[in-house]
Design a protein around this motif. Structure first.
Motif, PDB file in Angstrom:
ATOM      1  N   TRP A 296     -54.003  79.178  10.660  1.00 12.92           N
ATOM      2  CA  TRP A 296     -55.102  79.081  11.625  1.00 12.92           C
ATOM      3  C   TRP A 296     -56.465  79.145  10.953  1.00 12.92           C
ATOM      4  N   PHE A 297     -56.495  79.602   9.698  1.00 18.10           N
ATOM      5  CA  PHE A 297     -57.759  79.695   8.967  1.00 18.10           C
ATOM      6  C   PHE A 297     -57.851  78.623   7.882  1.00 18.10           C
ATOM      7  N   TYR A 298     -57.008  77.630   8.003  1.00 20.85           N
ATOM      8  CA  TYR A 298     -56.961  76.531   7.027  1.00 20.85           C
ATOM      9  C   TYR A 298     -58.275  75.751   7.031  1.00 20.85           C
ATOM     10  N   LYS A 299     -58.740  75.426   5.822  1.00 23.00           N
ATOM     11  CA  LYS A 299     -59.977  74.656   5.671  1.00 23.00           C
ATOM     12  C   LYS A 299     -59.733  73.310   5.005  1.00 23.00           C
ATOM     13  N   GLY A 300     -58.810  73.270   4.045  1.00 29.56           N
ATOM     14  CA  GLY A 300     -58.550  72.032   3.333  1.00 29.56           C
ATOM     15  C   GLY A 300     -57.512  72.233   2.250  1.00 29.56           C
ATOM     16  N   GLY A 301     -57.078  71.135   1.636  1.00 34.52           N
ATOM     17  CA  GLY A 301     -56.051  71.184   0.612  1.00 34.52           C
ATOM     18  C   GLY A 301     -54.665  71.024   1.207  1.00 34.52           C
ATOM     19  N   ILE A 302     -53.652  71.381   0.442  1.00 35.62           N
ATOM     20  CA  ILE A 302     -52.264  71.238   0.874  1.00 35.62           C
ATOM     21  C   ILE A 302     -51.658  72.623   1.088  1.00 35.62           C
ATOM     22  N   THR A 303     -51.165  72.878   2.276  1.00 39.39           N
ATOM     23  CA  THR A 303     -50.507  74.157   2.530  1.00 39.39           C
ATOM     24  C   THR A 303     -49.167  74.183   1.793  1.00 39.39           C
ATOM     25  N   ASP A 304     -48.874  75.296   1.169  1.00 40.07           N
ATOM     26  CA  ASP A 304     -47.611  75.433   0.433  1.00 40.07           C
ATOM     27  C   ASP A 304     -47.194  76.899   0.486  1.00 40.07           C
ATOM     28  N   ASP A 305     -46.335  77.211   1.427  1.00 45.04           N
ATOM     29  CA  ASP A 305     -45.899  78.584   1.653  1.00 45.04           C
ATOM     30  C   ASP A 305     -44.384  78.650   1.470  1.00 45.04           C
ATOM     31  N   PRO A 306     -43.911  79.112   0.308  1.00 42.57           N
ATOM     32  CA  PRO A 306     -42.465  79.159   0.041  1.00 42.57           C
ATOM     33  C   PRO A 306     -41.690  80.015   1.030  1.00 42.57           C
ATOM     34  N   ASN A 307     -42.380  80.933   1.698  1.00 42.60           N
ATOM     35  CA  ASN A 307     -41.713  81.810   2.662  1.00 42.60           C
ATOM     36  C   ASN A 307     -41.675  81.225   4.077  1.00 42.60           C
ATOM     37  N   CYS A 308     -42.251  80.051   4.240  1.00 41.36           N
ATOM     38  CA  CYS A 308     -42.259  79.393   5.547  1.00 41.36           C
ATOM     39  C   CYS A 308     -40.873  78.789   5.784  1.00 41.36           C
ATOM     40  N   LYS A 309     -40.231  79.191   6.869  1.00 46.38           N
ATOM     41  CA  LYS A 309     -38.827  78.855   7.095  1.00 46.38           C
ATOM     42  C   LYS A 309     -38.631  77.442   7.639  1.00 46.38           C
ATOM     43  N   SER A 310     -37.397  76.978   7.545  1.00 43.69           N
ATOM     44  CA  SER A 310     -37.064  75.636   8.033  1.00 43.69           C
ATOM     45  C   SER A 310     -36.115  75.682   9.221  1.00 43.69           C
ATOM     46  N   ASP A 311     -35.830  76.878   9.726  1.00 39.16           N
ATOM     47  CA  ASP A 311     -34.892  77.033  10.831  1.00 39.16           C
ATOM     48  C   ASP A 311     -35.473  76.520  12.142  1.00 39.16           C
ATOM     49  N   LEU A 312     -34.609  75.963  12.950  1.00 41.91           N
ATOM     50  CA  LEU A 312     -35.015  75.468  14.262  1.00 41.91           C
ATOM     51  C   LEU A 312     -35.638  76.564  15.115  1.00 41.91           C
ATOM     52  N   ILE A 313     -35.069  77.741  15.071  1.00 42.42           N
ATOM     53  CA  ILE A 313     -35.488  78.814  15.966  1.00 42.42           C
ATOM     54  C   ILE A 313     -36.851  79.382  15.603  1.00 42.42           C
ATOM     55  N   THR A 314     -37.388  79.037  14.413  1.00 40.12           N
ATOM     56  CA  THR A 314     -38.664  79.614  13.979  1.00 40.12           C
ATOM     57  C   THR A 314     -39.884  78.774  14.375  1.00 40.12           C
ATOM     58  N   VAL A 315     -39.687  77.569  14.881  1.00 46.15           N
ATOM     59  CA  VAL A 315     -40.838  76.704  15.156  1.00 46.15           C
ATOM     60  C   VAL A 315     -41.706  77.305  16.250  1.00 46.15           C
ATOM     61  N   ASP A 316     -43.037  77.178  16.072  1.00 45.66           N
ATOM     62  CA  ASP A 316     -43.947  77.759  17.051  1.00 45.66           C
ATOM     63  C   ASP A 316     -45.165  76.889  17.351  1.00 45.66           C
ATOM     64  N   GLN A 317     -45.213  75.685  16.784  1.00 46.47           N
ATOM     65  CA  GLN A 317     -46.348  74.807  17.047  1.00 46.47           C
ATOM     66  C   GLN A 317     -45.905  73.354  16.890  1.00 46.47           C
ATOM     67  N   CYS A 318     -46.290  72.509  17.839  1.00 48.52           N
ATOM     68  CA  CYS A 318     -45.969  71.084  17.753  1.00 48.52           C
ATOM     69  C   CYS A 318     -47.210  70.301  17.364  1.00 48.52           C
ATOM     70  N   VAL A 319     -47.032  69.354  16.471  1.00 46.84           N
ATOM     71  CA  VAL A 319     -48.131  68.573  15.913  1.00 46.84           C
ATOM     72  C   VAL A 319     -47.666  67.118  15.755  1.00 46.84           C
ATOM     73  N   LEU A 320     -48.472  66.296  15.094  1.00 47.10           N
ATOM     74  CA  LEU A 320     -48.155  64.878  14.948  1.00 47.10           C
ATOM     75  C   LEU A 320     -48.319  64.456  13.496  1.00 47.10           C
ATOM     76  N   VAL A 321     -47.240  63.976  12.880  1.00 46.41           N
ATOM     77  CA  VAL A 321     -47.320  63.463  11.506  1.00 46.41           C
ATOM     78  C   VAL A 321     -47.809  62.017  11.566  1.00 46.41           C
ATOM     79  N   VAL A 322     -48.981  61.763  10.979  1.00 42.69           N
ATOM     80  CA  VAL A 322     -49.564  60.421  11.031  1.00 42.69           C
ATOM     81  C   VAL A 322     -49.536  59.733   9.671  1.00 42.69           C
ATOM     82  N   GLY A 323     -48.975  60.401   8.662  1.00 44.61           N
ATOM     83  CA  GLY A 323     -48.913  59.777   7.355  1.00 44.61           C
ATOM     84  C   GLY A 323     -48.361  60.722   6.313  1.00 44.61           C
ATOM     85  N   TYR A 324     -48.405  60.261   5.077  1.00 41.23           N
ATOM     86  CA  TYR A 324     -47.937  61.066   3.952  1.00 41.23           C
ATOM     87  C   TYR A 324     -48.527  60.482   2.676  1.00 41.23           C
TER      88      TYR A 324
END
Length: 269
Positions: free
Chosen positions: A190-218
């Motif tokens: 929520w305090f992100y300003k720029g760059g690439i977020t990289d949090d090794p502790n951020c989980k990939s489980d379905l039950i952990t999702v808490d925000q929906c967004v839109l991927v527009v590229g890579y």
């Protein structure tokens, strides 16, 4: 870290403002499998086409401006409507902001707050433009003012990507367009300003999702050589990189970026 509208709040206070996504109400459940009973779902089949190393759908003019959802849990609606807007724009050549407020107001009978709830409604009733169905402050839920003659477009199904498969997500973004995803917000999101977020502790489980967004590229950062997803938020243009965030890509589905990925299949404009 940025001084923004969230700066005087703790992360748990911020998260409490947003309704928790309930993935158990989605067509994906249990061991990340697609529910056979889910209506209107189409398992996505990769085309096998050669895809580029870089995609940014904003440059094609088919992504509408970033909105600010305020202090309400309407991210699911912003994510799904954003994907729908882009699909209509790709097929019609016209980019028109559609009504997130209509989805918020009119979807009570369509289940929990996931993009699939929005898709089911768009399939059933269609969606009008933002100009005809204007947003309330913070997209506060109100009376449903749906009127069939104002429908701008409909979907007849929605595609579901293989859960957790970042290569499938990359192919879909390249060949189909912007893709709706739901993520677990990484540390400091929520305090992100720029760059690439990289949090090794951020989980990939379905039950952990808490925000929906839109991927527009890579793409891949030219300096750090780090792969990233280009993600449109609904936190306003003053957040992040003009309302966007770049999130780590090819890091074992970090933050569940590919766990709940989908897109609407349109029928007409």
């Amino acid at each position: 870290m940025a001084i923004n509208k969230f700066a005087d709040m703790r992360e748990n206070e911020i998260k409490s403002m947003f309704q928790k996504i309930d993935p158990t109400k989605s067509p994906i459940y249990g061991r990340n499998r697609i529910s056979r009973s889910a209506s209107h779902t189409i398992p996505h089949t990769p085309s096998g086409a050669k895809i580029p190393d870089f995609v940014d759908w904003r440059t094609a003019g088919i992504v509408t401006p970033v909105k600010d959802q305020g202090e309400n849990g309407t991210c699911y609606a912003h994510s799904a409507v954003g994907a729908f807007e882009s699909q209509l724009a790709i097929h019609s050549g016209k980019t028109v902001p559609l009504s997130v407020q209509q989805v918020v107001d009119c979807t009570s009978e369509f289940g929990s707050n996931t993009p699939y709830k929005a898709y089911e409604y768009i399939i059933f009733s269609g969606l009008t433009t933002e100009a005809l169905y204007k947003p309330r402050v913070n997209y506060t839920k109100g009376h449903c003012d749906y009127y069939v003659k104002t429908v701008y477009g409909k979907a007849y199904a929605f595609g579901i990507l293989k859960p957790g498969d970042e290569q499938a997500l990359q192919e879909a973004v390249a060949t189909i367009g912007p893709i709706s995803v739901c993520i677990q917000c990484p540390k400091g999101f929520w305090f992100y300003k720029g760059g690439i977020t990289d949090d090794p502790n951020c989980k990939s489980d379905l039950i952990t999702v808490d925000q929906c967004v839109l991927v527009v590229g890579y793409g891949t950062d030219t300096k750090t050589k780090q792969d990233y997803w280009l993600v449109k938020s609904s936190s306003g243009e003053n957040w992040g990189e003009d309302g966007y965030v770049r999130m780590a890509r090819n890091k074992h589905n970090q933050c569940a970026i590919a766990t709940l990925a989908s897109y609407p299949v349109i029928t007409r404009v």
